[in-house]
Structures are given as C-alpha cells and as structure tokens.
Design an enzyme around this catalytic site. Structure first.
Site, PDB file in Angstrom:
ATOM      1  CG  HIS A  74      -2.021   1.191   1.104  1.00 47.66           C
ATOM      2  ND1 HIS A  74      -3.265   1.042   0.689  1.00 47.66           N
ATOM      3  CD2 HIS A  74      -1.999   2.147   1.608  1.00 47.66           C
ATOM      4  CE1 HIS A  74      -3.956   1.870   1.005  1.00 47.66           C
ATOM      5  NE2 HIS A  74      -2.979   2.880   1.478  1.00 47.66           N
ATOM      6  CG  HIS A  91     -10.994   3.661   1.659  1.00 51.63           C
ATOM      7  ND1 HIS A  91     -11.555   3.871   2.628  1.00 51.63           N
ATOM      8  CD2 HIS A  91      -9.580   3.691   2.052  1.00 51.63           C
ATOM      9  CE1 HIS A  91     -10.736   3.812   3.724  1.00 51.63           C
ATOM     10  NE2 HIS A  91      -9.495   3.743   3.293  1.00 51.63           N
TER      11      HIS A  91
END
Lengths: 990, 282
Positions: A238, A309
């Site tokens: 990430h 998300h």
C-alpha cells in the site's frame, strides 16, 4: 405527522426485497453516561434530544411502553453501535449536552435506533434485523411477535469498550530459520515476504547498527515490536507500491519479446511526465507530494488526487466509503503547505444490483454494497461541503468479489502565501515541532495498510474498518487553512495508511530525522501499546510541523476552532527515526533504511492473448428493441437517483453539472467549475474507465480509459494544452503463487496497460501527476476465487478558458445540424452490446476486435480543433460516444433535450452497420451546430474526420437510418423511461 | 458612501461561508467570515456589523435535528447580542442550514410584531417526505405583500435546493394561517409552468416541484418585522448565469442588476436588497 425514517425503511424493504410491510415507526435513542440527575435531563429533553414541534421526547423510558405506541407491533428491532465504533450522532449529542450541562464534563452519549414494524407478521425477525445492521460494527436486538405481545422490548446497554491491555514494548528474535521468519510475518499480519524479512534480519546483524543501538539503550540485535510494525507499514504494498517498483521479466508469446522492465512506475509513468515537465511551465509538483499540483493562473494553483478504498468498503460499505472520501480530502489538505478541497469525484465498480445468483460467504449483495457505499460517500462529501462534480458507476459480476471505490478530490491554493512562500513547497527544518491535529488515536484502524495488501478472507479483521467523522474533519480543515494563511505551517501531511509511522516518517525525510514521544499522543481509550499508537490509522488526523516561535499562535487557533492539536515529535537532522515512549527508546531506525531498505521484488510476466469466443452479430434484429434494452442495462442506465443525492453545487462554482438538459436528466460528460467567485475562468474534471476491454486486452482497456477521460473533457470545452491526469490501477494479485497460478498473465496485463498508458499520454501531451494502485482485488481461492477485471480509472483535470462558452450533451433546438467527429471502425469486441448478447445466450461470445487507439496524435489534433469551436461559441452541444455506441449517444442527447432527431449513419466509418450503430470505437464525439455557424465549424474542422449525421427535429422521435435501411424509430419519452427506470431503486416517495 | 458590513458566520460544519461572503461583496457590501466562537468569546462584536448571514452547511452534521446544536450554542451563548441586533433593526438571513438554525433558535418565525426575540421555537423543519437529501433546481415565487426587506421587487426566481430536512411545519393550522395573514410565508415553491406572478398556491405541489412536502409549499419565511429571513433554497448559488443549468441552452434567466456584464444571475438581487435597505435606513 409523518415518520419519514420509518417510511424509508419500508420503501427499501420493498425496493430491494419485494417485501411489503404496512408501516414502520422509528425511535431515536440516547444512552447517557454522566453525573447529572435523571430528572434534570428529563426537564431539558425538548432543548436537545427532541424537536418540540415535530417529535415526542421522553426520558428514562423505552417509549414503546407509552401510549404513543397503543398498537402492539409485530416486530421490534433495535440497532446500536458496537463498543469502540465511531458514533457521530453520539459525539454530537455529547457536544450539545455539554452546552446544557457544562459541569458534567465527563459525560458520554451513545445512540441507537429502534424500528417498530406493523403488518409484518410473515417476516422472519432475524432476517429483518440482518438487513438493518452490519454485524461487524453494529449490534441488533430483536423482539419477535411473542416478545412484543408480552411487552418484552429489546433494550441495549451502553457500549463500553473492553479494557485495552497495555503491552510493554518487547523484542522479536529474528535469528531463526526462513520458515519461522515467514511465520512471524504471517501471524503478525505484517504482510512482509521472506526476502523482506531477511533484509530486516540482516539490518540487525550489522555491527555498526548494533553498536549504535547499544548507546541508545535499545535491544542491539533484535527489532522491537514497534520497529517491526513500523517497517511492515512503511514497506507495505500500500505504501511502497512494490509491484510497480519491481523488476519484471516479461515474455510475450505473441511477438516473441523477452525483456526486463526495471520498475513500471519509473519507466512508464514518471519518466514521461518528467519529459513533459521540460516543455511546460505549469507542472509545479508531481508524484512526490500527496497530490499533483499544476499552476492554473498567475495567482492560483490546483491539485488533484484519487484513492481507492476497496477492502474496507467490502467489509462495511458505508464506513469504508466514507473514510475513502474524507481520506482523500486530507491528501489535498496535506499538499504543499495545505490546499483547500473544492470538488470530489466518485467512481464505483459493483456487482449487478439485480444479481440473483449465489453469493460467496461474507459478501454483501451488490445492491446493499451500492446503497452503503453511496451513503458513505454522500455523507462524507455533503457534510464536508465539497461538491461531487463527476463520477461513474460500472457494473460487472466479478466486482461482487471486491467492489472498487475510487474517491478523488480537487484542491485549490494560492500560488504564494501572504508571507511570500510558494505554497506547493514544504519548508520544514530541524527543530520544528510536529503536531498531531484533529482526531485521537484509537484501537480502530490498526493494520489498515497491511490489511489492504492482503486479500479479503472470512477472517479479515474488523479493526480495519472505521467510520469517518466529517464534522471533526471540517473543523480541522477550517483551522488548518487559517493557520496556512497566517504562515504558521512549515510542513503538513495526512495521517492515512500507516498512521504516525508513515506521516512523520515521510516528513522526516526532509530534515533527515525526527524524535517522537508516543506517550504524548492523545488516545481515544487508555491502554494502547506503543506500536499500536504508532501505526493506528484512526481517522481525521493531520500531522503539521510548526516553528517553535509559532506554537502559541497555532495552539490558539486550534482552541478557537475546538480542534485538538498536540505536539508529539520534533524534527531532527540525526538521520534517525527515533521513537520514545516516555523516556524509553522503543524504535531507532535509520531514515534511509526505513525508506529505501525494502528489497526490489523480482517478478515474472508472460503474455498469451486470452481466448474469447468471437462476438457474431445476429442476422436479423429489431434495433428499436435493442435500443430500449441497452438503455436499461445498469452500465448505461441513468444514475440520476444516486447522483442527485450528492451536493454537486456547494461553493457556488459548478457551471456544468452531472445532469443537464431541459429536465436536468441528460448525462453530463464532465464537470466544469469556476471556483473564483465572479470570474468565469474554469476547470474541467472528467474520468474514463473501460474494464470490459480487459477481457481481450488490458492495454486496450488502458488506452480506452485515457481517451474517454480526454473526450469527455473536450465535450465541455477543455483546453487540451493544459490538462493533467491521474492513473489509479486496481488489479487482481499479479504475483504468481499457489493461490494465484495465473499471476504471470495478470502481470502481463499490467505491463501492457502501462505501456499503453505511456504511449497515449505522450501522444496527448497529458502528464500523469499523481496516481495510486491497489493490487490485491481478489476474493477466496481455488475454483471459487473471484478476481476483478483489471481496471484503470483515469481522472483528468484541465483548464477551461471561459465557462460561458461550454457545451452540454442535450440537443438544443430543431434545425440544429448533427455531426459525428471521428470514425466508426469494425470494433465490437467486448462491447456492451456483446455482453448483453452473451447474457441472452451463453453460446454467444464477446471476442473480436477491441477498440484501439492507433493514431492518438491525430485524435489530439482533432480534439484541439473541436475545443476551439466550443470556445468560439459555435458548438453548444457535444457528447462522448462510448458505451453502446452512436445509438446510445444519440438517444441520450434526445433525452437531454426532450426532442427528436433524424440521423443517417451512412458514411460514418468503414465498420458494418452493427459497428457503426453499436460499436464503441474511440475518438468519437457527436456535436450539433446551428445552421448559421455551420460553415465556420466546418472550416475549423477541415482535415479532421467530421461527418454530417442529420438534424434535430421538432418531434419527439429519434429516427435512425443507414442510407435506405431504416434502423430505429423510437419515442423519446419512452427512451427516457427505459433509461431512468433500472437504477431508480428508491421505492418511490409514498 | 457608506458600505454595509456583513458578518458571515462559519465554523462547526457551516460550509457555504465562502460563496455567501462573495455574493455580498459582489452586491456592494464589505463581508467578513467570522467564526461563531469569536462572537461567543467577545473577540468579535456583532454590534459592529450591519447584516448577519448564517450560511448553509451541515453544522454538527445535522445530528439531533438540523440546526439544533448550532442553534443551541447561539440561543445560550449569543442570546443578548442577537436580541440587540434584531432590536436594532438590522437584517439577518439564514440560508438552508442557516434557516434551520434560525428556526431552532426561535428567531423565525419569531414572536408577534412589536416584541423582542424570545428564543422560543415556534415552527420546525422536518425530513423531506422523500427521505432523501437532494440537489435539484426549483422555481420560487415571492409574496408581493410580504414585509420581508430581502425579497422586495422579486417575483420569481430559480435556484437549487440542497437539503434533506426542508419540510416546513407549523404545529397548528391556526399558527400557519397567522403567518400567512401576516405575509410571513415569504417564498414558496411553485410550478414553473404557471404564469409568472401566479404560481403561489396553498395546495401541496407534487414531488419534485415541492422537493420536501412543506406545508403550503413554503420555502422560506420572515419574522414579523421582515428583517429576519430564512429559506431552504440557495439564492447565492445562482449569483451568476453561468451557474444556471440552462446557460448552454441560452435560456438562463437574467438577474435584475448589471453585475458580471449581463451574466448576473437571479439570486444576487436578494443580497443587494438588504444592502440597499441598510444604506437607506442608517
């Protein structure tokens, strides 16, 4: 008086489940923990908890026992939050309570809602409760008909979080076999691979490191838990984008190519942008900050960022999506010395909302995901006062496994602050004090970054899910922008993935060091261990550096806005990321090792074109029926019900809105804003996304997404000489493994997408200034595994010289001449039509020629000419031709104008009738021009593919022919009905 | 020449403060964004301003009812300053969330004529009948006999509504009728297909002509003096014609004044009215 909350539940039960209930009544409950006497609170109920005009309020009663509920309900369901979950109404109630009872400073309030159902005898109460709450974050109590008859009403207790057990910092012995290293990573949810664990092991074997650590009183030869967690966060996929940075061995079985690519990001994204930066003076800041910044005029610069998300939204669609949008707002606030968020974009990919097939365990039905994600983004955006000006919703079966939730934000900032500093450059120096501003740190949000780098399983931790708090954030935004203008900020960044570990760690690169004291960090609940404080991703926090001389002014501003701001660290130049808990050093890592120590991944990529049964067009067809059916397809159908619930006009700047035309229900191609009040200088915001094409070639998918974003923006009047883009890749795991046997193919798809991205962006002179990737969008394993189609969202923001000369998609007046700009080729592969035909008969295929962008330089030249005709005011109508081809584009233009058109598609390209009517060839835009401007228009478009289609007619019928062959004759109002019905899903207003 | 000073309130989730400040300035005033807490702390003095604007937004997230918590802060902590402001005959406008705040503080519809504000809530704004927050353009008409100083000379205008709690409610038919008799039902949703000036109707219009199901299609009301005014729709969002949905069609209505080179929108006049009122009554 009407109980609207109850009505909404009743309508949704009907719309989503065909379930009819006579009546639903609602009760808002507040559980108060405090010192104030119950009678004193009871006397003030109407001052705070209930509206004296439209509601009944009472204290110390469940209400169901009062004579307001004289009829016994069939079912009662009470829903409240689980302990520790963000309860925004409860937080607001506490604030309001303190206005009334300021002496009761320690009071806390938790909220719940009770629904009483009448005429619901046939419904299973447990199922009903399941539709009303998400067990991951909420509790529900049910009273069935027997309980209701007996007057046994469900009553929730105050949700007291369990005591947190403080764990003393400890060390982890890494002097072990590889197998154990992998086990440490796996069991600790670190998501570090063996190579990375070994790199960490090696660091602690270094004699110099050991000596230095000894002098600072920290375990010399083993990492502390704080260090290991910090490295896992900083080195997560990430945060470090390890796949985009990897060394890839790429083999192409189609061409025989065998090559090595050293970082897709550097090769195909960063280098082209840096090359373009040499030619223009408006690329102020690219890649290294929280968003990319371009100069917009002499006084203002604009920036944009988009995030995904996905995993949190799969677990809790509402909370996951809300944190997505308010999170990306913070990226803007954390750009340079602070930019103001002024526009949002939202692009969602879901399973079909009308899905009737089976659902794997732990996955929500797509309609519930849609409702939840939409509500989260709606609340997050609307309450923040940021208009949602552009977006898209895409549907495909495979997004059932993982929904994609892309949230983007545009920001604006003065190019120079009142004190003269350029606002896009951060200016920290050693000695600056680092504040944590906004929310507090809690147990919620631990391991978000590493979790999103793992795939979704049944055991996915619930602590990765949070609910945003837009009002806490709005107060913080107001405060920070004032602090910026007063010159109080030397450096700022968002607390997102990785929490303080990432935010302070990244900023510490500027001064080459920092010293953090975790014991000073304000906590939501006592007992958090040092590593938890460091990596928690609790929301609504910014990290801000302030010069010591400015501390008092900064803190006064925080007090005024009722925003918590606490000094937690100091910048140094020691070269070390130094973390203390009180006096004890709990982490002591070289900045260089923290940021550059992660070993480069070595990956294998292998391209063989996937086999797809070709799409064969039927011999005979009723194109009127096809048009109606295509308009009803979720991918094409109107999303107005959903989009209209976003505030798209706050800030009074939106010149082209998401829906246009006489009834304001025709599709807008791109958002246009004029953010300086009184000044028509504009900014265009658009997007492109084409995941279907990945089924044939992910490279074509990428090219199509970019062209679509540009085309959409050209339709409203973009200045093509000043545009910038964002690349957001969402991919299934492309690393070959037991769980991902086809990893080489998926990586080859990524390689091809990146190569097309570079080729098209260079041709369009379209620099990518920021981007993001999400690389583990899979669910399950083995034959039940669901992988999303490789999906690139390309977002664009660019200049619009004067919004008064814009175009919209709605047909304007009878007699206006309709032209097609661009060519229709024989490209029906992976078209929306082919997907519909395959759904009708599974023997049909979707293969064939996918739309390609063979000569993008020519497209750009054509777009430039077309834009100039809009800027001249000659063209007021333009619409992008994409999903469903020319037939759908023209139908939408008729709907927007509620007027007919007569069109001949003969001569529009070398494709057959089907390709010219339904094909999705790139580079095509339909425009109209008034007869008096026609010669000017044609003179400007000379040398560019421009074909007369026909004209707008004073009828309500869309007529289409191909030379002598009649194709379509459809009533515009019927087309509008077909287009608007599918995704309404409101259950009406009755 | 005297330039009226406008206080535009912000903080706690108010979010239309920038554009509200801008339209007052375009209409000729000097406007300042002032945080609510600056008035409460005494840092700023409300008495030094000529006009107070409570803009739209989501103060405190609309939790416990829109406008309730900010209304309470003002009702309890700014009580004297607000009463003095109204008693001094200075105009106040509340737009959207600001209207909700003024209703919850009791400034709207306020007490009978001739009385000082008593901060008693007399009406309310409930959830839209649709149950949904929506952003859509509506057509409004003004009661030509209203004492409202903000709407003088205005007949019909279009602008967006952006709310989830805009259904105007009075507790009894008598209370509603009294407002109507006093011409305090200043602005209402009308059917755009009616002739201009003939749109006002007591019969509830269907959704979405009336976006929320308000009693008698009420979009905004004023107090007995006509100085305090609140409405759910956003006139500031139609300050320029380029913000009108019909501007690419060439049919966006032209505003009354001549700001913005013939691109003035219909909404700006409302702010100009208050500025002119202050200039003439000082």
């Amino acid at each position: 008086m009407r109980d609207v909350r109850g009505d909404v539940v009743r309508r949704q039960l009907h719309a989503d489940h065909g379930c009819n209930v006579e009546r639903v009544r609602s009760i808002c409950g507040y559980l108060i923990q405090g010192e104030t006497a119950a009678e004193a609170i009871a006397a003030r109920v109407d001052d705070l908890f209930a509206d004296p005009i439209i509601e009944h309020g009472a204290a110390n009663t469940l209400f169901l026992t009062t004579d307001l509920f004289d009829q016994t309900p069939d079912i009662v369901v009470t829903v409240g939050f689980k302990p520790g979950v963000t309860d925004n109404p409860g937080k607001a109630a506490t604030d309001g309570y303190l206005t009334l009872f300021p002496e009761d400073a320690g009071a806390k309030i938790s909220t719940y809602t009770t629904y009483a159902f009448y005429g619901a005898g046939e419904i299973d109460p447990t199922w009903l409760a399941g539709t009303l709450h998400n067990g991951l974050i909420e509790r529900a109590l049910v009273g069935d008909s027997a309980a209701c008859q007996a007057g046994m009403w469900p009553a929730l207790d105050y949700p007291t979080p369990p005591e947190q057990v403080f764990i003393q910092p400890k060390t982890i012995d890494l002097e072990c076999e590889d197998e154990l290293l992998e086990k440490i990573s796996f069991e600790g949810l670190l998501a570090l691979n063996l190579e990375e664990m070994r790199a960490i092991q090696a660091h602690y074997r270094d004699e110099e490191v050991r000596a230095l650590r000894t002098t600072h009183g920290i375990s010399p030869d083993a990492p502390t838990d704080v260090e290991l967690e910090c490295l896992a966060q900083t080195w997560s996929e990430h945060c470090k984008h390890k796949i985009f940075a990897s060394r890839i061995h790429h083999v192409d079985h189609e061409t025989g190519e065998d090559t090595v690519i050293d970082s897709l990001f550097k090769t195909h994204i960063m280098t082209p942008t840096h090359d373009m930066q040499k030619d223009v003076d408006w690329l102020l800041s690219v890649f290294h900050d929280n968003s990319g910044v371009i100069a917009w005029d002499d006084t203002w610069s604009v920036c944009m960022k988009a995030e995904t998300h996905n995993s949190p939204s799969a677990l809790d669609p509402y909370g996951g999506a809300m944190t997505g949008i308010v999170g990306v707002n913070r990226d803007i606030l954390g750009t340079g010395l602070g930019a103001r968020p002024i526009a949002n974009t939202d692009v969602f990919c879901f399973g079909p909302p009308n899905w009737e097939g089976t659902l794997p365990d732990n996955l929500f039905h797509p309609s519930r995901v849609l409702r939840g994600v939409h509500a989260g983004v709606r609340v997050g955006g609307n309450e923040s006062g940021i208009p949602t000006v552009n977006g898209a919703i895409v549907f495909d079966d495979r997004y059932i496994g993982k929904p994609l939730v892309y949230c983007g934000t545009v920001g604006i900032m003065p190019r120079h602050l009142p004190d003269g500093r350029p606002s896009h450059i951060k200016t920290p120096v050693a000695g600056d004090i680092v504040y944590m501003v906004g929310g507090r740190v809690g147990y919620d949000g631990i391991h978000g970054a590493t979790f999103s780098s793992l795939e979704l399983t049944e055991e996915s931790p619930s602590s990765a899910v949070q609910i945003g708090d837009p009002i806490t954030q709005k107060k913080m935004v107001d405060m920070i922008l004032e602090a910026r203008d007063e010159g109080l900020i030397s450096c700022i960044t968002d607390n997102g993935a990785g929490g303080l570990s990432s935010s302070i760690g990244e900023m510490a690169e500027y001064t080459n060091g920092c010293e953090i004291d975790l014991a000073t960090v304000p906590l939501k609940q006592a007992g958090l261990s040092p590593w938890e404080i460091l990596v928690s991703e609790s929301q609504e926090r910014m990290t801000v550096a302030v010069r010591p001389a400015d501390q008092a002014a900064f803190e006064a501003l925080a007090d005024l806005h009722e925003v918590e701001a606490t000094p937690v660290a100091t910048f140094t130049s020691t070269g070390m990321f130094h973390v203390r808990y009180g006096e004890e050093t709990v982490a002591y890592l070289p900045i260089e090792f923290l940021h550059d120590g992660v070993p480069q991944l070595q990956l294998e990529s292998e391209w063989t074109p996937p086999h797809q049964t070709p799409f064969v067009t039927p011999n005979e067809a009723d194109h009127n029926e096809l048009l109606s059916s295509m308009l009803q397809r979720p991918n094409i159908a109107s999303k107005e019900t959903w989009v209209r619930q976003y505030d798209h006009e706050v800030i009074a700047q939106t010149a082209i809105k998401p829906f246009v035309g006489v009834e304001r229900d025709g599709p807008g191609d791109a958002g246009v804003i004029a953010p300086l009040h009184g000044d028509p200088h504009g900014l265009v915001i658009s997007c492109g996304i084409a995941p279907r094409y990945s089924d044939i070639d992910a490279g074509a998918m990428a090219a199509a997404a970019i062209d679509e974003a540009v085309r959409n923006a050209v339709c409203v009047g973009l200045d093509v000489d000043k545009m910038a883009g964002l690349d957001n890749f969402c991919w299934p795991d492309p690393i070959e493994s037991v769980k991902t046997p086809d990893g080489r193919f998926k990586l080859a798809q990524l390689v091809r997408a990146n190569r097309e991205l570079e080729r098209v962006c260079r041709a369009y002179r379209l620099p990518c200034v920021s981007g993001k990737d999400s690389m583990k969008n899979d669910y399950g394993s083995g034959k039940d595994k669901i992988s999303i189609p490789p999906t690139l969202l390309f977002s664009l923001f660019g200049d619009h010289p004067d919004v008064r000369n814009s175009a919209t998609s709605d047909f304007k007046e009878a007699g206006d001449r309709i032209y097609l700009v661009g060519h229709s080729k024989q490209e029906l592969g992976a078209s929306e039509l082919s997907f519909m035909m395959r759904e009708r008969n599974s023997d049909n295929g979707i293969g064939g020629n996918v739309p390609l962008l063979l000569n993008p330089e020519q497209n750009l030249a054509t777009y430039r000419q077309l834009s100039s005709t809009i800027h001249q005011g000659w063209v007021k109508t333009a619409h992008d031709c994409s999903e469903g081809g020319l037939a759908i584009a023209l139908a939408e233009m008729c709907i927007g104008g509620r007027i007919g058109a007569s069109v001949d598609i003969d001569g529009t390209g070398d494709g057959d009738l089907w390709a010219r009517l339904w094909g999705e060839s790139l580079g095509r835009i339909v425009v109209t021009v008034k007869p008096e401007h026609e010669s000017d228009f044609l003179a400007t478009m000379k040398g560019h593919p421009t074909t007369i289609l026909g004209e707008v007619t004073a009828t309500s019928v869309l007529e289409m022919v191909d030379g002598e062959t009649p194709l379509i004759s459809s009533d515009v109002n019927e087309l509008a009905q077909a287009w608007k019905g599918t995704l309404d899903m409101t259950g009406g207003v009755a | 020449m005297m330039v009226p000073r406008v206080a535009v309130l912000f903080g706690f989730g108010i979010n239309c403060d920038h554009e509200t400040k801008a339209v007052f300035e375009l209409a000729g005033a000097e406007a300042h964004r002032i945080h609510v807490n600056r008035f409460i702390s005494g840092d700023s003095n409300l008495a030094e301003f000529d006009i107070l604007a409570v803009p739209g937004g989501f103060s405190f997230g609309d939790h416990l009812g829109s406008g309730r918590l900010l209304g309470n802060r003002m009702r309890f902590a700014m009580r004297d300053a607000l009463r003095d402001f109204v008693d001094a005959g200075k105009p106040i406008i509340g737009i959207c969330n600001g209207f909700q705040v003024l209703v919850k503080t009791g400034l709207l519809p306020g007490p009978d004529a001739g009385q000082s504000p008593d901060f008693v809530q007399r009406g309310s704004l409930g959830l839209n009948d649709s149950g949904r927050y929506e952003d859509r353009w509506v057509t409004l008409e003004f009661d030509p006999n209203s004492p409202c100083i903000w709407t003088k000379g205005m007949t019909r205008m279009t602008c967006p509504v952006r709310h989830g709690e805009g259904k105007y409610i009075m507790p009894t038919p008598q209370a509603l009728e009294a407002l109507s008799t006093n011409h305090q039902l200043t602005v209402r949703y009308v059917d755009p297909s009616t002739a201009v000036g003939e749109g006002l109707s007591d019969t509830a219009l269907p959704y979405p002509l009336s976006p929320n199901g308000s009693m008698r299609n009420v979009a905004g009301i004023c107090d007995a003096t006509g100085l305090v005014f609140g409405l759910m729709p956003h006139p500031e969002a139609n300050y320029a014609r380029w913000l009108h949905p019909d501007h690419t069609r060439g049919t966006a209505p032209v505003g009354q004044g001549n700001a913005l080179d013939s691109w003035e929108g219909e909404g700006l006049q409302m702010f100009r009215n208050a500025i002119e009122y202050v200039k003439q009554n000082r």
